[in-house]
Design a protein around this motif. Structure first.
Motif, PDB file in Angstrom:
ATOM      1  N   HIS A 180     -10.554 -12.704  -0.095  1.00 30.28           N
ATOM      2  CA  HIS A 180     -11.627 -11.986   0.583  1.00 30.28           C
ATOM      3  C   HIS A 180     -11.035 -10.936   1.522  1.00 30.28           C
ATOM      4  N   ALA A 181      -9.993 -11.325   2.273  1.00 26.33           N
ATOM      5  CA  ALA A 181      -9.402 -10.424   3.264  1.00 26.33           C
ATOM      6  C   ALA A 181      -8.752  -9.210   2.626  1.00 26.33           C
ATOM      7  N   VAL A 182      -8.047  -9.405   1.522  1.00 33.08           N
ATOM      8  CA  VAL A 182      -7.325  -8.274   0.936  1.00 33.08           C
ATOM      9  C   VAL A 182      -8.288  -7.243   0.351  1.00 33.08           C
ATOM     10  N   HIS A 183      -9.429  -7.702  -0.151  1.00 36.92           N
ATOM     11  CA  HIS A 183     -10.449  -6.753  -0.624  1.00 36.92           C
ATOM     12  C   HIS A 183     -11.083  -6.018   0.553  1.00 36.92           C
ATOM     13  N   ALA A 184     -11.323  -6.732   1.654  1.00 35.65           N
ATOM     14  CA  ALA A 184     -11.878  -6.082   2.839  1.00 35.65           C
ATOM     15  C   ALA A 184     -10.887  -5.077   3.426  1.00 35.65           C
ATOM     16  N   GLY A 221       0.796  -1.226   0.000  1.00 37.61           N
ATOM     17  CA  GLY A 221       0.000   0.000   0.000  1.00 37.61           C
ATOM     18  C   GLY A 221       0.826   1.272   0.000  1.00 37.61           C
ATOM     19  N   VAL A 222       2.011   1.237   0.627  1.00 38.42           N
ATOM     20  CA  VAL A 222       2.861   2.446   0.684  1.00 38.42           C
ATOM     21  C   VAL A 222       3.971   2.407  -0.349  1.00 38.42           C
ATOM     22  N   GLY A 223       3.965   1.368  -1.204  1.00 38.00           N
ATOM     23  CA  GLY A 223       4.928   1.323  -2.290  1.00 38.00           C
ATOM     24  C   GLY A 223       6.273   0.705  -1.955  1.00 38.00           C
ATOM     25  N   GLY A 271      -4.492  -0.493  -0.461  1.00 34.86           N
ATOM     26  CA  GLY A 271      -4.741  -0.787  -1.871  1.00 34.86           C
ATOM     27  C   GLY A 271      -3.895  -1.899  -2.429  1.00 34.86           C
ATOM     28  N   ALA A 272      -4.167  -3.135  -2.053  1.00 39.57           N
ATOM     29  CA  ALA A 272      -3.399  -4.264  -2.566  1.00 39.57           C
ATOM     30  C   ALA A 272      -4.276  -5.319  -3.211  1.00 39.57           C
ATOM     31  N   SER A 273      -5.568  -5.011  -3.421  1.00 40.47           N
ATOM     32  CA  SER A 273      -6.485  -6.034  -3.917  1.00 40.47           C
ATOM     33  C   SER A 273      -6.116  -6.525  -5.312  1.00 40.47           C
TER      34      SER A 273
END
Length: 436
Positions: free
Chosen positions: A192-196, A165-167, A204-206
């Protein structure tokens, strides 16, 4: 721990997993504190249903959300609790020795070794994932044999998602070895977890999650109906999971799975979910006959062969299934049936009565594939050896009911229903995934 009356028979259960805790709870109902002294011993202070460990690993539940305290449960259900793992058994003296207990905070000794007498001993030690002696597995792979291991994997996964998420990292790469129920469920729940995490935590890793599932079998979920296997395969492929079948792992390193064919699976997070074996401690126990996989050989009454007054149940026991030459599978439903059987056997044994042999009745297999989906097989009404495939939302509803029935066995219908309603209410006020 209260001192038992010397006149009361002493029944000691080692292991508070699904089978052990259900057994001592049933015995508490049947015998109470007036007909026997019941003692449960476990290396942990609380119980978490093992089939839910993949949800803990994905952060979909916290380990404390569904734990049952052994001390509190024992006070309410007529048994005592001793903290400590099994160290040794002396069948001649009819004693068990519990290992010392160390503080997780500073490593100091909380309790020393203790030797406890028994009249009847039940071993419900559970099992562990089999590493097959493959180099690097124990060093680099996460496993899902305990809540502590599941929490460690959850933390590692969350940290990787944060880094993406932070690059600081391009992608979250996960390699899972074993396409049985645990591996398949974990792959689906991590998606499921990464979207949640993105929806509720802004992580933002989905679209940056790579999961590879590796197995030697020709299809995933090889022990269930092919239609259920095909459904699970389609669901995972739609999620973007890469499935490598007919492949075995030769060694594991810090950044990859190395396959025997020469290919590598680059992954920073590695999970070993292949094979089941008895715990190493079993190999050193006196008076027991073992299989090559360190499971305890028992007869058709779950009595340990050659060891009077000792029984074994659940994953640690190699029990005849009365279906050809098969053994009872190491599953929660088998442990549930054995707990019910042993509760009846041990109660009648106190009165000099006997019961017939244990007969395992397969009730099907269900595997969760996310929030509203599951796959599996169920026996037909006409013949228990004939099955039909169950997939989709109905299968998921049945899957959820399995845990509810485990709660009923521990707490009764009223409290189990209250716990179910409390879960529903809690989920309306908190994020569906653990973000800390």
């Amino acid at each position: 721990m209260p001192q038992p009356s010397p006149a009361l028979p002493r029944i000691v259960i080692i292991g508070g997993g699904a089978g052990g805790l259900e057994l001592v709870t049933r015995l508490g109902y049947r015998l109470g504190r007036k007909r026997a002294h019941l003692l449960l011993a476990d290396r942990n202070t609380s119980h978490l249903w093992k089939p839910r460990l993949h949800e803990v690993a994905a952060g979909l539940i916290g380990s404390g959300d569904d734990e049952t305290s052994y001390l509190a449960h024992g006070c309410a259900h007529g048994f005592d609790f001793a903290l400590g793992g099994l160290l040794s058994i002396d069948p001649a003296a009819k004693t068990v020795t519990l290992d010392h207990v160390l503080s997780p905070a500073n490593g100091s000794e909380v309790l020393g070794e203790r030797t406890l007498p028994y009249d009847t001993l039940v071993l419900a030690l559970g099992s562990r994932v089999n590493d097959f002696g493959i180099p690097g597995v124990l060093e680099y792979c996460h496993m899902l044999d305990s809540p502590a291991q599941a929490l460690k994997l959850q933390r590692t996964f969350l940290e990787s998602v944060v880094q993406v998420g932070v690059g600081r990292r391009d992608r979250v790469r996960v390699g899972i070895v074993g396409a049985g129920a645990t591996g398949v469920e974990l792959a689906a729940e991590l998606h499921h977890a990464v979207h949640a995490m993105e929806r509720w935590g802004g992580l933002g890793a989905s679209g940056k999650l790579d999961i590879t599932l590796v197995d030697m079998a020709s299809r995933i979920l090889p022990a269930v109906d092919p239609k259920a296997s095909n459904h699970a395969t389609q669901v995972l492929e739609n999620l973007g999971v890469r499935i490598l079948l007919g492949e075995s792992v030769e060694r594991v390193t810090a950044d990859a799975l190395h396959l025997k064919g020469g290919a590598t699976v680059p992954c920073e997070i590695k999970v070993w979910a292949s094979g089941v074996s008895g715990h190493d401690i079993v190999a050193g126990l006196r008076g027991l006959l073992l299989t090559p996989g360190n499971r305890i050989k028992v007869d058709d009454h779950l009595a340990c062969i050659g060891a009077p007054n000792i029984f074994a149940m659940g994953d640690c026991a190699a029990a005849p299934a009365n279906i050809g030459h098969a053994l009872v599978p190491p599953t929660a439903q088998a442990a549930h049936q054995q707990a019910s059987y042993l509760a009846k056997l041990l109660e009648r044994r106190l009165s000099g009565q006997t019961v017939g042999p244990f007969k395992y009745h397969p009730h099907g297999t269900l595997v969760s594939l996310g929030e509203d989906d599951a796959a599996g097989e169920l026996p037909t009404l006409r013949h228990s050896q004939s099955v039909f495939s169950a997939n989709g939302s109905l299968a998921k509803l049945l899957y959820v009911s399995l845990y509810h029935m485990h709660r009923v066995a521990l707490h009764g219908w009223l409290r189990a229903t209250a716990l179910f309603l409390a879960d529903r209410l809690r989920h309306t006020t908190i994020p569906p995934v653990k973000l800390h």
